[in-house]
Design an enzyme around this catalytic site. Structure first.
Site, PDB file in Angstrom:
ATOM      1  N   TYR A   5      29.998  37.182  32.743  1.00  0.00           N
ATOM      2  CA  TYR A   5      30.150  38.084  34.015  1.00  0.00           C
ATOM      3  C   TYR A   5      29.212  39.437  33.692  1.00  0.00           C
ATOM      4  O   TYR A   5      29.668  39.923  32.469  1.00  0.00           O
ATOM      5  CB  TYR A   5      31.363  38.345  34.621  1.00  0.00           C
ATOM      6  N   LYS A  35      39.281  36.041  42.859  1.00  0.00           N
ATOM      7  CA  LYS A  35      38.516  34.634  43.026  1.00  0.00           C
ATOM      8  C   LYS A  35      39.385  33.683  43.495  1.00  0.00           C
ATOM      9  O   LYS A  35      40.313  33.453  44.572  1.00  0.00           O
ATOM     10  CB  LYS A  35      37.532  34.455  41.545  1.00  0.00           C
ATOM     11  N   ASP A  66      38.235  34.224  29.508  1.00  0.00           N
ATOM     12  CA  ASP A  66      38.374  34.583  30.817  1.00  0.00           C
ATOM     13  C   ASP A  66      38.159  33.134  31.713  1.00  0.00           C
ATOM     14  O   ASP A  66      37.092  32.265  31.513  1.00  0.00           O
ATOM     15  CB  ASP A  66      36.871  35.311  31.018  1.00  0.00           C
ATOM     16  N   ARG A  70      54.025  52.257  38.631  1.00  0.00           N
ATOM     17  CA  ARG A  70      52.790  51.944  37.756  1.00  0.00           C
ATOM     18  C   ARG A  70      53.391  51.022  36.714  1.00  0.00           C
ATOM     19  O   ARG A  70      52.889  50.336  36.069  1.00  0.00           O
ATOM     20  CB  ARG A  70      52.375  53.183  37.311  1.00  0.00           C
TER      21      ARG A  70
HETATM   22  O1  P1T Z   1      35.407  41.728  40.240  1.00  0.00           O
HETATM   23  P1  P1T Z   1      36.684  41.974  39.549  1.00  0.00           P
HETATM   24  O2  P1T Z   1      37.920  41.419  39.904  1.00  0.00           O
HETATM   25  O3  P1T Z   1      36.853  43.166  38.612  1.00  0.00           O
HETATM   26  O4  P1T Z   1      36.421  40.774  38.343  1.00  0.00           O
HETATM   27  C1  P1T Z   1      35.397  40.904  37.245  1.00  0.00           C
HETATM   28  C2  P1T Z   1      35.032  39.574  36.786  1.00  0.00           C
HETATM   29  C3  P1T Z   1      35.408  39.102  35.580  1.00  0.00           C
HETATM   30  N1  P1T Z   1      35.184  37.894  35.045  1.00  0.00           N
HETATM   31  C4  P1T Z   1      34.531  36.888  35.744  1.00  0.00           C
HETATM   32  C5  P1T Z   1      34.331  35.568  35.247  1.00  0.00           C
HETATM   33  C6  P1T Z   1      33.819  37.540  36.980  1.00  0.00           C
HETATM   34  O5  P1T Z   1      33.315  36.363  37.568  1.00  0.00           O
HETATM   35  C7  P1T Z   1      34.162  38.671  37.439  1.00  0.00           C
HETATM   36  C8  P1T Z   1      33.664  39.025  38.684  1.00  0.00           C
HETATM   37  N2  P1T Z   1      32.449  38.251  39.260  1.00  0.00           N
HETATM   38  C9  P1T Z   1      31.847  38.555  40.270  1.00  0.00           C
HETATM   39  C10 P1T Z   1      31.998  39.483  41.166  1.00  0.00           C
HETATM   40  C11 P1T Z   1      30.886  37.559  40.728  1.00  0.00           C
HETATM   41  O6  P1T Z   1      30.131  37.488  41.657  1.00  0.00           O
HETATM   42  O7  P1T Z   1      30.361  36.873  39.545  1.00  0.00           O
END
Ligand code: P1T
Length: 383
Positions: free
Chosen positions: A98, A195, A170, A46
């Site tokens: 988001y 992503k 972000d 961790r």
């Molecule tokens: O899903 P996660 O890995 O926890 O990420 C969150 C997140 C943070 N910032 C942006 C710009 C994002 O698009 C996302 C996650 N978004 C999706 C799952 C979506 O379909 O838009």
């Protein structure tokens, strides 16, 4: 070194012990110590893991940061950044983020006495006016999810710096290949590595890049104290994906540009949102700030929700699913899917309407993607 070379080699250096050219996946949860309180470098996974450290170094290098930190999800990274804040602190969040980011501020951090307000950062003056004595952080995306608004990161960073605020950008939608917010003055860069960075829709992860030493120390402490760390397997997948990031982003951008232009000329969309469309109100800013338009776009379809759902259900190559940034094309309806957690009134105010469709354009053959979109538009029009 230039981007493509860094993407291929950062964090992927041959293993010192064996010479393996692919990074070893260190699954160990704990590490032997030479004596009581005498670790050889790692203690417990961790707090630090060799595979994770490779990913963290690679993220830092691609984002021009001094340090990287990896997490079990994008929201795990968000939760950790939010934990820099204390009761009574206030955050300015740029309109249109988001849905899950809005939800954690609105439904989790709010319970700890951390307040936020939404601002329209397209106008930097209104952002400056919204700063309160208790404001500690500005949170932004560019391009935004799902309306693809391009915000001037340099202008926001200038205000944040003048007011002594942390600016978190972000950078998930752009990826480090298209823009590097730290170079434009951001304090923290956040990614959902789920992503573009991993790029194959086969893991969930998050990452931060920073250059400020003190801030890095605080975030490193929180990473261990909160514990939203990724598995070594997922770190490996992110590292593996990152090696082709530059190639994928080129093709994503080419394909998305073609689909955006197709939609604009189709007569079936009332608006199309893509940073590199000449008709976009922020086209010049996007051209200055981003090296390519990226793989994300959204559009409003004529015929409202009925046509939108018919369009989405008629697609054959695009998969109807949440998420983005993978090699395969995805399509979704933000108001009912990714942004459903934003209250309806707020969604309406932002323009996340029931006729808004979001596409994550993959790296398939552009002609097949165009055929798929045309066919689905025809079917939606006959609904
Ligand atoms: O899903 P996660 O890995 O926890 O990420 C969150 C997140 C943070 N910032 C942006 C710009 C994002 O698009 C996302 C996650 N978004 C999706 C799952 C979506 O379909 O838009």
């Amino acid at each position: 070194m230039r981007f493509a070379t860094k993407a291929v080699h950062s964090g992927n250096e041959p293993d010192r012990e064996t010479g393996a050219v692919a990074p070893p996946i260190f699954t160990a949860s704990t590490f032997a110590q030479d004596g009581v309180g005498k670790p050889r470098g790692y203690e417990y996974s961790r707090s630090g893991n060799p595979t994770r450290e490779r990913l963290e170094r690679a993220v830092a290098e691609l984002e021009h940061g001094k340090h990287g930190l990896a997490f079990s999800s994008g929201l795990g990274a968000t939760a950790t950044v939010g934990s820099l804040l204390k009761k009574g602190d206030h955050v300015l969040i740029c309109n249109d983020v988001y849905g899950g980011t809005f939800r954690i501020f609105n439904s989790v951090f709010a319970n700890y006495g951390i307040s936020f307000s939404k601002v329209d950062a397209r106008d930097p003056d209104s952002l400056a006016r919204a700063v309160r004595p208790s404001t500690r952080m500005v949170w932004m995306e560019s391009p935004t999810n799902p309306l693809m608004v391009v915000l001037d990161i340099r202008a926001v960073a200038k205000i944040a710096r003048e007011k002594g605020l942390i600016l978190t950008v972000d950078n998930t939608f752009a990826s480090p290949y298209l823009q590097n917010p730290l170079k434009l003055g951001a304090t923290i860069v956040l990614h959902s590595t789920t992503k573009y960075i991993s790029g194959h829709s086969d893991m969930v992860g998050g990452a931060l890049a920073v250059s400020d030493e003190d801030l890095y120390g605080r975030l490193k402490f929180l990473q261990n104290a909160i514990g939203a760390v990724p598995s070594p397997f997922d770190c490996y997948l992110a590292l593996r994906g990152m090696r082709t990031l530059h190639l994928r982003m080129e093709q994503h951008s080419r394909n998305a540009q073609a689909i955006a232009e197709l939609l604009e000329g189709s007569g079936r969309a009332t608006s199309v949102f893509y940073p590199f469309l000449e008709s976009s109100p922020t086209y010049r800013l996007a051209k200055r700030q981003m090296s390519l338009g990226g793989g994300m776009l959204s559009f409003r379809i004529k015929g409202g929700y009925r046509a939108a759902s018919r369009f989405l259900e008629s697609l054959r190559v695009f998969v109807l699913a949440e998420s983005l940034g993978g090699v395969e094309s995805l399509a979704e309806l933000p108001a009912r899917m990714t942004h459903f957690s934003i209250p309806k009134v707020e969604r309406g105010r932002l323009g996340i309407t029931d006729d808004l469709i979001r596409l994550s354009v993959g790296i398939e053959d552009p002609l097949d993607l165009a055929d798929d979109v045309r066919r689905a538009l025809d079917r939606a029009a006959s609904a």
